[in-house]
Design a protein around this motif. Structure first.
Motif, PDB file in Angstrom:
ATOM      1  N   THR A 125     -13.795  -2.766  -8.808  1.00  0.00           N
ATOM      2  CA  THR A 125     -14.170  -3.940  -7.785  1.00  0.00           C
ATOM      3  C   THR A 125     -15.273  -4.464  -8.564  1.00  0.00           C
ATOM      4  O   THR A 125     -16.292  -3.838  -9.247  1.00  0.00           O
ATOM      5  CB  THR A 125     -14.774  -3.591  -6.512  1.00  0.00           C
TER       6      THR A 125
ATOM      7  N   ILE B 278      -5.295  -2.092  -0.443  1.00  0.00           N
ATOM      8  CA  ILE B 278      -6.458  -2.382   0.578  1.00  0.00           C
ATOM      9  C   ILE B 278      -6.097  -1.971   2.257  1.00  0.00           C
ATOM     10  O   ILE B 278      -7.097  -2.180   2.882  1.00  0.00           O
ATOM     11  CB  ILE B 278      -6.680  -4.031   0.426  1.00  0.00           C
ATOM     12  N   ARG B 279      -4.921  -1.588   2.248  1.00  0.00           N
ATOM     13  CA  ARG B 279      -4.684  -1.153   3.829  1.00  0.00           C
ATOM     14  C   ARG B 279      -4.140   0.067   3.825  1.00  0.00           C
ATOM     15  O   ARG B 279      -2.913   0.449   3.965  1.00  0.00           O
ATOM     16  CB  ARG B 279      -3.694  -2.170   4.378  1.00  0.00           C
TER      17      ARG B 279
ATOM     18  N   HIS C  46     -10.535   4.289  -4.653  1.00  0.00           N
ATOM     19  CA  HIS C  46      -9.559   3.021  -4.744  1.00  0.00           C
ATOM     20  C   HIS C  46      -8.932   3.224  -5.915  1.00  0.00           C
ATOM     21  O   HIS C  46      -9.255   3.854  -6.907  1.00  0.00           O
ATOM     22  CB  HIS C  46     -10.396   2.052  -4.734  1.00  0.00           C
TER      23      HIS C  46
ATOM     24  N   THR D 276     -17.457  -3.006  -0.598  1.00  0.00           N
ATOM     25  CA  THR D 276     -16.140  -2.788  -1.082  1.00  0.00           C
ATOM     26  C   THR D 276     -15.375  -3.939  -0.583  1.00  0.00           C
ATOM     27  O   THR D 276     -15.687  -4.705   0.052  1.00  0.00           O
ATOM     28  CB  THR D 276     -15.328  -1.413  -0.399  1.00  0.00           C
ATOM     29  N   VAL D 277     -14.068  -4.159  -1.416  1.00  0.00           N
ATOM     30  CA  VAL D 277     -12.989  -5.032  -0.970  1.00  0.00           C
ATOM     31  C   VAL D 277     -12.659  -4.922   0.621  1.00  0.00           C
ATOM     32  O   VAL D 277     -12.766  -6.217   1.044  1.00  0.00           O
ATOM     33  CB  VAL D 277     -11.856  -5.070  -1.941  1.00  0.00           C
ATOM     34  N   PRO D 278     -12.111  -3.888   1.191  1.00  0.00           N
ATOM     35  CA  PRO D 278     -12.152  -3.866   2.400  1.00  0.00           C
ATOM     36  C   PRO D 278     -13.175  -4.454   3.265  1.00  0.00           C
ATOM     37  O   PRO D 278     -13.003  -5.162   4.278  1.00  0.00           O
ATOM     38  CB  PRO D 278     -11.618  -2.415   2.926  1.00  0.00           C
TER      39      PRO D 278
ATOM     40  N   SER E 219       0.906  -1.154   0.067  1.00  0.00           N
ATOM     41  CA  SER E 219      -0.256  -0.008  -0.163  1.00  0.00           C
ATOM     42  C   SER E 219       0.807   1.514   0.050  1.00  0.00           C
ATOM     43  O   SER E 219       0.456   2.073  -0.767  1.00  0.00           O
ATOM     44  CB  SER E 219      -1.012  -0.184   1.241  1.00  0.00           C
TER      45      SER E 219
ATOM     46  N   PRO F  58      -9.146 -11.289  -3.017  1.00  0.00           N
ATOM     47  CA  PRO F  58      -9.734 -10.153  -3.354  1.00  0.00           C
ATOM     48  C   PRO F  58      -8.930  -9.588  -4.777  1.00  0.00           C
ATOM     49  O   PRO F  58      -9.649  -9.095  -5.603  1.00  0.00           O
ATOM     50  CB  PRO F  58      -9.254  -9.189  -2.237  1.00  0.00           C
TER      51      PRO F  58
ATOM     52  N   LEU G 202      -3.763  -3.791  -5.302  1.00  0.00           N
ATOM     53  CA  LEU G 202      -4.663  -3.155  -4.623  1.00  0.00           C
ATOM     54  C   LEU G 202      -4.071  -2.313  -3.459  1.00  0.00           C
ATOM     55  O   LEU G 202      -3.480  -3.007  -2.694  1.00  0.00           O
ATOM     56  CB  LEU G 202      -5.678  -4.025  -4.229  1.00  0.00           C
TER      57      LEU G 202
END
Lengths: 435, 435
Positions: B44, A418-419, B40, B130-132, A139, B59, A416
């Motif tokens: 997605t 994602i964090r 993002h 969302t993915v998260p 990330s 994911p 991605l």
């Protein structure tokens, strides 16, 4: 913990890394009750973490649910737990989900990042021992590229595009090579607003060569390959401070960077509660005899990174890598069986299968005893060995496919964020160690 | 934002969902400058999010880096940005990374979860846009199974093993079916300490049938299939409160649960700044004409979920699903070209390709105009269509392989807890909406 005590001897294993998992797979075939404890519900294939950090692989393909191991036998249990301490006199392990009595205890807690007491690095740097930490680095790299795209300040852009790694062991070498591949193949295509030449990867090493644990030949070749990829190598250079923006070293070198990755060392991750004499304090590892028994204990063992077994060939203990861990795990299964049967224990003997590191997209260096080689064929060997040791058919297949895909397309598609960090000012508020 | 203004007309697209991406892929072939904004860095594929939540897919295989879209043309830019408002009189979009002037603005911000004003659900429930968020649900399900394993309190175990979903639209049906498959195939193998019969999946629906947007036939068949999987369906039942432990409804039904998933509705996610007359307040969607122009504006468009186009067939607007979004995105590319050339605009016509939902591991219901079918063949069609629309060769291959692997092995291997909650008492401290 809801685990019934039966007539079978109970083996408790702390940690499902290479050592713990190798042991568990053997023990579950024996007449023993086994309890495997880990603070994650999955085994992590650490040698490929750097590919998660650099968008080459998705995390799920290098991790393996630990319950898929323990489910093979009714006598085996998995518990998601953090071990807090050991009471050896009561044969009890204390955890965040309750206490557990053992007949035989195996400590396979592995190692953790060693900051050598430098708080500034621990506070502001990144490191990579777990999947969540690898995802944090992924990330951060991607966010810094996005930030660099929009900033008008050339100094700030430079800092965002400087990637600094301290420690040129296998992790530092593989990670810097993979970031260089991102710069060489992804940035020019996907970040047309950025000038790839402004992106710099600096690899700092305190000793006088990269890959110090490997042969001179491997060091030399890896050095050449990294330089061809455009990695700037600084030898004899030790990081002294990182305040979140500036890396300062013991030389004149100082680099402004928003991404500082610490890969300069690990230290044992022991559990509280054993006698002081059980530990080799300097190494933070348990002193074990040739049967992996922890010094001063009959029924407590240590295997893998956390175990320090002094031998003629390895007076400071075996290297803290996967092979000794796997071999000790397998071997200990036999010795526990011997103990239960009152038989004589067999001393552990390490069979050195060699070491290797990959550099960039299609080259590697390999030391196999007296046979040292490097280049494309070495990379092929590296791939084969890593696929072989990766756990699970699904993981092997997905990883293999991704490698082919990435190779053919010069791509790294697992990109991605994602964090996300809460913005660069606060990037260090993220809980980096715990999860 | 570092985007040079050229002589080309500039199209700014807010949102890289189905609508925004479909438009972007057309626009980048035209003589226009395009800026795609999204919070993002990836697109997605929402129809498969439920498989991420239930460990079937990783994911990364249902997400696609948006820069892999924009890189196809030098005239196209991607910016990772959160749009805060629009100043239509100045043709300007305001974002967290700066302002951006547009010639044509396309709002494709999609929808968000609708809590219908129920704060208790928003505070304590889970949802999946969302993915998260999908990863959060995955972690929660797996953690609850682990917790249930170790608890001695039968009441607490029951609550941990109750999974309650509100809303039996496609998301609720697919998610409850997939959780039932976890119960039927994974729990008996991997959680031998648990009694699968203690694990209950409750699907609550306020209307009198499941899948209300689909045909009676589909509803009936899906209902039967869900019951065969062991899902407990409660129709005419609306959730009134969830305090984190107890779901209360408008009937006598009350269920103790630690996992409450809200899938009962979405509402538009508009951007601040446009005239009040642009909005259909009740729906939270922009009123658009047949050319997707937002009411009262010439050069501002809305497409996808956020757009409400009243037609004879759809007096309340098109369904908020992928197909209208994709078709409007593609169509708008033509109309923007017409506008630039001073040509006549073409009205949008929706071609209903039908709807489908999957139930469990190998069955589905499909409505194709007058052709309604269900069962194994329907599932086959469902698979084919979803693979077809999934973006990217890599994603398709990895997803296809995972489906085959999961199908043959009755397995779901992507079972990493990588976003752990800080313990059950605090599970709601996690930032669920933002990321």
């Amino acid at each position: 913990m809801n685990i019934p005590k039966t007539d079978l001897p109970r083996v408790v294993i702390i940690g499902g890394g290479f050592a713990g998992m190798a042991l568990a797979r053997k023990v579950l075939k024996e007449d023993m009750q086994m309890v495997l404890l880990d603070r994650h519900n999955y085994h992590t294939f650490q040698p490929l973490l750097y590919q998660v950090s650099t968008s080459g692989l998705e995390p799920d393909s290098i991790a393996y649910p630990l319950r898929k191991i323990t489910r093979s036998s009714e006598k085996c249990f998995f518990r998601l737990a953090e071990v807090t301490s050991i009471s050896a006199e009561k044969n009890t392990v204390h955890t965040n989900i309750g206490d557990l009595i053992y007949d035989y205890l195996v400590i396979a807690t592995g190692s953790k990042t060693n900051f050598f007491g430098n708080d500034s690095i621990e506070e502001h740097g990144m490191w990579m021992k777990t999947v969540p930490q690898a995802l944090n680095i992924r990330s951060l790299i991607l966010e810094n590229l996005e930030q660099a795209t929009i900033t008008d300040d050339p100094e700030k852009r430079k800092a965002l595009l400087n990637f600094v790694l301290a420690g040129a062991g296998p992790t530092g070498v593989e990670l810097s090579g993979a970031i260089a591949e991102l710069r060489n193949h992804i940035v020019p295509k996907d970040y047309p607003d950025l000038d790839p030449n402004e992106m710099n990867i600096h690899l700092l090493e305190g000793l006088d060569r990269v890959l110090p644990p490997m042969s001179e030949h491997a060091s030399k070749k890896a050095h050449e390959m990294l330089e061809e990829l455009g990695v700037k190598i600084h030898l004899n250079t030790m990081v002294e401070n990182y305040d979140g923006h500036l890396v300062e070293t013991n030389t004149e070198l100082a680099i402004k960077t928003e991404t500082f990755i610490w890969s300069a060392g690990v230290t044992g991750a022991p559990v509280a509660g054993l006698n002081a004499s059980a530990m080799v304090e300097k190494a933070n590892r348990y002193e074990v005899n040739a049967f992996n028994q922890v010094n001063g204990y009959e029924n407590i063992f240590a295997i893998g990174d956390i175990a320090l077994m002094q031998t003629e060939d390895f007076p400071k203990g075996h290297p803290m890598v996967a092979q000794p861990a796997i071999q000790q795990g397998k071997h200990l299964a036999k010795n526990i069986k011997h103990l239960i049967r009152g038989e004589k224990l067999e001393p552990f003997e390490y069979f050195d299968k060699g070491t290797m590191a990959t550099v960039g997209r299609n080259r590697a260096v390999v030391d196999l005893h007296k046979w040292k080689f490097s280049g494309f064929f070495a990379w092929f060997v590296w791939m084969f060995v890593h696929l072989w040791f990766l756990v699970g058919f699904r993981n092997r297949t997905v990883t293999f496919f991704n490698w082919i895909y990435n190779y053919v397309n010069f791509d790294k598609a697992a990109r991605l964020i994602i964090r996300p960090f809460k913005g660069h000012e606060e990037k260090m508020t993220m809980d980096k160690e715990k999860v």
